[in-house]
Design an enzyme around this catalytic site. Sequence first.
Site, short mmCIF file in Angstrom:
data_model
loop_
_atom_site.label_atom_id
_atom_site.label_comp_id
_atom_site.label_asym_id
_atom_site.label_seq_id
_atom_site.Cartn_x
_atom_site.Cartn_y
_atom_site.Cartn_z
N PRO A 2 6.25 -11.53 28.09
CA PRO A 2 6.30 -12.15 26.77
C PRO A 2 7.72 -12.42 26.33
CG PRO A 2 4.76 -10.31 26.79
CD PRO A 2 5.50 -10.27 28.10
N GLU A 3 7.96 -13.64 25.84
CA GLU A 3 9.27 -14.03 25.36
C GLU A 3 9.23 -14.17 23.84
OE1 GLU A 3 11.93 -14.11 27.14
OE2 GLU A 3 11.08 -13.97 29.14
N HIS A 95 -5.28 2.09 30.35
CA HIS A 95 -3.88 1.74 30.11
C HIS A 95 -3.51 1.75 28.62
CE1 HIS A 95 -3.57 0.82 34.32
NE2 HIS A 95 -4.51 -0.09 34.23
N ARG A 113 1.44 -2.02 33.34
CA ARG A 113 2.56 -1.82 34.27
C ARG A 113 3.60 -0.82 33.77
NH1 ARG A 113 3.75 -8.00 36.49
NH2 ARG A 113 1.56 -8.66 36.59
N ARG A 158 31.12 -20.45 30.59
CA ARG A 158 30.14 -20.20 31.64
C ARG A 158 30.10 -21.39 32.60
NH1 ARG A 158 26.73 -16.13 29.41
NH2 ARG A 158 25.83 -16.02 31.50
#
Length: 277
Positions: A2-3, A95, A113, A158
Amino acid sequence: MPELPEVEVCRRGIAPELEGEVVRAIVQRAAKLRQPIPGELRELLPGCRIVAVRRRGKYLLIDCRRAGVEGTLIIHLGMSGNLRFVPADLPPEKHDHFDLVLPGQTLRFADPRRFGVVLWQPGAPATVEQHPLLAILGIEPLADEFTGDWLHAALARRHGPVKPVLMDSHMVVGIGNIYAAESLFRAGISPLRAASRISRLRCASLVDAIRATLSDAIAAGGSSIRDYVHSDGGAGCFQIQAGVYDRAGEPCLRCGGAIRQIRQGGRSTYYCPACQR
């Protein structure tokens, strides 16, 4: 993983149900996720009123307060975690690792996870920025401070390809693989272009594209590629309207040329060689 859009959708989903409620109890079924879950939460949180639910990057911040206790619960969903409201008496599944028990319902954190986090930062809400996980984060891409001039100055230092640079959370937070690819497509910038070689004018266009992409993704409920679901169990659908992501070999929606797929930093990058320079 998830962002920013997925975490913001989660925040908007849980905030109305949490803010103003008083925590009745904590149920902790795992001692550790990515980091140990503080055992003192069982004593600290009961009786606390939830005063705000905020987001910083991909972290959810739940500000709590009662007499003698003030602090922020920090939650990261990891790669496959989710928060959902369940009846207080619903038996946990394999979970389901952490419950925030409220009057009438429970906010349950599941993380198959175990890459998520549940942590505690004591003190006033502003002090949470001092937490080591948050102190290293870059600028928020939806904040007023994120401008073309700011981005141009940041990219000038950069020299690598711009797409991995945009995904660096130490510079700017929450622009994951899908959203970096889509933002560059909207701005007409090749993901292979050196970050330091993007002009100030094109940086302004890129900022607009990033804002629009993230806002559209939030409106679409985020992107559900594998595990991500909303707090109500629904799925995001931004990936369906993507211009380049996961469309290798398909015609570009602008020019009709074939979308190309390459690897950058171990991740798949999708772009149109004709439209993106």
